[in-house]
Design a protein around this motif. Structure first.
Motif, PDB file in Angstrom:
ATOM      1  N   GLY A   1       0.814  -1.215   0.000  1.00  0.00           N
ATOM      2  CA  GLY A   1       0.000   0.000   0.000  1.00  0.00           C
ATOM      3  C   GLY A   1       0.842   1.258   0.000  1.00  0.00           C
ATOM      4  N   SER A   2       2.107   1.139   0.346  1.00  0.00           N
ATOM      5  CA  SER A   2       2.981   2.307   0.333  1.00  0.00           C
ATOM      6  C   SER A   2       3.682   2.464  -1.014  1.00  0.00           C
ATOM      7  CB  SER A   2       3.999   2.230   1.472  1.00  0.00           C
ATOM      8  OG  SER A   2       4.731   1.033   1.382  1.00  0.00           O
ATOM      9  N   SER A   3       3.385   1.599  -1.957  1.00  0.00           N
ATOM     10  CA  SER A   3       3.899   1.710  -3.325  1.00  0.00           C
ATOM     11  C   SER A   3       2.844   2.397  -4.184  1.00  0.00           C
ATOM     12  CB  SER A   3       4.168   0.322  -3.909  1.00  0.00           C
ATOM     13  OG  SER A   3       5.180  -0.327  -3.196  1.00  0.00           O
ATOM     14  N   PRO A   4       3.271   3.050  -5.270  1.00  0.00           N
ATOM     15  CA  PRO A   4       2.273   3.649  -6.155  1.00  0.00           C
ATOM     16  C   PRO A   4       1.477   2.547  -6.854  1.00  0.00           C
ATOM     17  CG  PRO A   4       4.448   3.788  -7.146  1.00  0.00           C
ATOM     18  CD  PRO A   4       4.631   3.232  -5.764  1.00  0.00           C
ATOM     19  N   MET A   5       0.183   2.715  -6.895  1.00  0.00           N
ATOM     20  CA  MET A   5      -0.672   1.730  -7.544  1.00  0.00           C
ATOM     21  C   MET A   5      -1.404   2.379  -8.706  1.00  0.00           C
ATOM     22  SD  MET A   5      -2.108  -0.541  -4.393  1.00  0.00           S
ATOM     23  CE  MET A   5      -2.407   0.766  -3.227  1.00  0.00           C
ATOM     24  N   CYS A   6      -1.528   1.631  -9.781  1.00  0.00           N
ATOM     25  CA  CYS A   6      -2.165   2.099 -11.005  1.00  0.00           C
ATOM     26  C   CYS A   6      -3.539   1.433 -11.147  1.00  0.00           C
ATOM     27  CB  CYS A   6      -1.262   1.749 -12.190  1.00  0.00           C
ATOM     28  SG  CYS A   6      -1.894   2.296 -13.771  1.00  0.00           S
ATOM     29  N   PHE A   7      -4.539   2.249 -11.426  1.00  0.00           N
ATOM     30  CA  PHE A   7      -5.914   1.779 -11.578  1.00  0.00           C
ATOM     31  C   PHE A   7      -6.529   2.391 -12.834  1.00  0.00           C
ATOM     32  CE2 PHE A   7      -5.160   2.169  -6.985  1.00  0.00           C
ATOM     33  CZ  PHE A   7      -5.455   0.882  -6.554  1.00  0.00           C
ATOM     34  N   PRO A   8      -7.585   1.765 -13.373  1.00  0.00           N
ATOM     35  CA  PRO A   8      -8.351   2.472 -14.392  1.00  0.00           C
ATOM     36  C   PRO A   8      -8.884   3.766 -13.770  1.00  0.00           C
ATOM     37  CG  PRO A   8      -8.967   0.160 -14.353  1.00  0.00           C
ATOM     38  CD  PRO A   8      -8.094   0.402 -13.148  1.00  0.00           C
ATOM     39  N   LYS A   9      -8.855   4.845 -14.522  1.00  0.00           N
ATOM     40  CA  LYS A   9      -9.296   6.137 -13.997  1.00  0.00           C
ATOM     41  C   LYS A   9     -10.714   6.026 -13.460  1.00  0.00           C
ATOM     42  CE  LYS A   9      -9.604  11.004 -15.051  1.00  0.00           C
ATOM     43  NZ  LYS A   9      -9.270  12.058 -16.018  1.00  0.00           N
ATOM     44  N   GLY A  10     -10.910   6.521 -12.231  1.00  0.00           N
ATOM     45  CA  GLY A  10     -12.226   6.505 -11.600  1.00  0.00           C
ATOM     46  C   GLY A  10     -12.540   5.253 -10.813  1.00  0.00           C
ATOM     47  N   GLU A  11     -11.704   4.220 -10.913  1.00  0.00           N
ATOM     48  CA  GLU A  11     -11.985   2.975 -10.183  1.00  0.00           C
ATOM     49  C   GLU A  11     -11.788   3.132  -8.686  1.00  0.00           C
ATOM     50  OE1 GLU A  11      -9.792  -1.175  -9.907  1.00  0.00           O
ATOM     51  OE2 GLU A  11     -10.960  -1.001 -11.746  1.00  0.00           O
ATOM     52  N   LEU A  12     -10.818   3.931  -8.281  1.00  0.00           N
ATOM     53  CA  LEU A  12     -10.562   4.153  -6.862  1.00  0.00           C
ATOM     54  C   LEU A  12     -11.328   5.391  -6.412  1.00  0.00           C
ATOM     55  CD1 LEU A  12      -8.897   3.255  -4.372  1.00  0.00           C
ATOM     56  CD2 LEU A  12      -7.184   4.936  -5.088  1.00  0.00           C
TER      57      LEU A  12
ATOM     58  N   ARG B   1       6.454  -4.151 -10.929  1.00  0.00           N
ATOM     59  CA  ARG B   1       5.642  -3.273 -10.093  1.00  0.00           C
ATOM     60  C   ARG B   1       6.212  -1.872 -10.127  1.00  0.00           C
ATOM     61  NH1 ARG B   1       7.965  -3.628  -4.485  1.00  0.00           N
ATOM     62  NH2 ARG B   1       9.681  -5.053  -4.730  1.00  0.00           N
ATOM     63  N   PHE B   2       5.330  -0.915  -9.935  1.00  0.00           N
ATOM     64  CA  PHE B   2       5.771   0.471  -9.854  1.00  0.00           C
ATOM     65  C   PHE B   2       6.389   0.713  -8.487  1.00  0.00           C
ATOM     66  CE2 PHE B   2       2.339   0.907 -13.057  1.00  0.00           C
ATOM     67  CZ  PHE B   2       3.086   1.482 -14.078  1.00  0.00           C
ATOM     68  N   VAL B   3       7.420   1.541  -8.461  1.00  0.00           N
ATOM     69  CA  VAL B   3       8.091   1.936  -7.226  1.00  0.00           C
ATOM     70  C   VAL B   3       8.323   3.440  -7.265  1.00  0.00           C
ATOM     71  CG1 VAL B   3       9.235  -0.279  -6.812  1.00  0.00           C
ATOM     72  CG2 VAL B   3      10.390   1.477  -8.170  1.00  0.00           C
ATOM     73  N   ILE B   4       8.586   3.998  -6.092  1.00  0.00           N
ATOM     74  CA  ILE B   4       8.891   5.421  -5.978  1.00  0.00           C
ATOM     75  C   ILE B   4      10.365   5.589  -5.654  1.00  0.00           C
ATOM     76  CG2 ILE B   4       8.611   7.439  -4.459  1.00  0.00           C
ATOM     77  CD1 ILE B   4       6.303   7.232  -6.312  1.00  0.00           C
ATOM     78  N   LYS B   5      10.992   6.492  -6.367  1.00  0.00           N
ATOM     79  CA  LYS B   5      12.335   6.954  -6.026  1.00  0.00           C
ATOM     80  C   LYS B   5      12.171   8.412  -5.642  1.00  0.00           C
ATOM     81  CE  LYS B   5      14.548   3.675  -9.054  1.00  0.00           C
ATOM     82  NZ  LYS B   5      15.440   3.467 -10.185  1.00  0.00           N
ATOM     83  N   SER B   6      12.924   8.874  -4.666  1.00  0.00           N
ATOM     84  CA  SER B   6      12.708  10.243  -4.201  1.00  0.00           C
ATOM     85  C   SER B   6      14.028  10.956  -3.938  1.00  0.00           C
ATOM     86  CB  SER B   6      11.868  10.243  -2.923  1.00  0.00           C
ATOM     87  OG  SER B   6      12.571   9.613  -1.873  1.00  0.00           O
ATOM     88  N   ARG B   7      13.939  12.265  -3.946  1.00  0.00           N
ATOM     89  CA  ARG B   7      15.069  13.111  -3.572  1.00  0.00           C
ATOM     90  C   ARG B   7      14.497  14.389  -2.958  1.00  0.00           C
ATOM     91  NH1 ARG B   7      15.876  17.651  -6.243  1.00  0.00           N
ATOM     92  NH2 ARG B   7      14.867  17.942  -8.243  1.00  0.00           N
ATOM     93  N   MET B   8      15.257  14.979  -2.067  1.00  0.00           N
ATOM     94  CA  MET B   8      14.823  16.220  -1.417  1.00  0.00           C
ATOM     95  C   MET B   8      14.852  17.373  -2.414  1.00  0.00           C
ATOM     96  SD  MET B   8      14.212  15.412   1.746  1.00  0.00           S
ATOM     97  CE  MET B   8      14.341  16.880   2.736  1.00  0.00           C
TER      98      MET B   8
END
Length: 126
Positions: free
Chosen positions: A36-47, A100-107
């Protein structure tokens, strides 16, 4: 204007494939446990979204939302949506592809913070 969320070229290719199969898409990062802490992709409007969700911008034509609580932790960072091999355990559309999609981040830098793109709650501007 400094974007809050970006997308890698590898992820763009996957988004294109998913869009061909499922139509318009959206992303959400809830900050829940496990995947749940990973980005999730859905059909638009499904969530279903509400005032506890923050819109951060768009990536490759897809709206990207994050739970308000999660945004408090990430608001000082620029996020990049990327992919990695391996199946996650979420309901995200890419899971059957073995990735799976993941997030990479930087300040953000001080200069970037002054030019941040606005965010908004699902129902109003923040």
């Amino acid at each position: 204007m400094t974007k809050r969320v970006l997308v890698s070229d590898r992820a763009i290719k996957i988004i294109d494939q998913l869009r061909e199969r499922h139509g318009e898409l959206m992303f959400h990062q809830s900050g829940g446990c496990c995947d749940g802490s990973s980005p999730m992709c859905f059909p638009k409007g499904e969530l279903m979204l509400n005032e506890n969700d923050v819109w951060l911008g768009t990536i490759h034509g897809c709206d990207f939302y994050m739970s308000k609580d999660q945004f408090e932790y990430w608001k000082h960072t620029q996020l990049t949506v990327d992919i990695t091999t391996g199946r996650g355990s979420s309901f995200s559309l890419e899971i059957p592809m073995g990735i799976r999609f993941v997030i990479k981040s930087r300040m953000f830098t001080d200069d970037e913070r002054e030019e941040l793109s606005p965010v908004r709650l699902a129902s109003k501007e923040v």
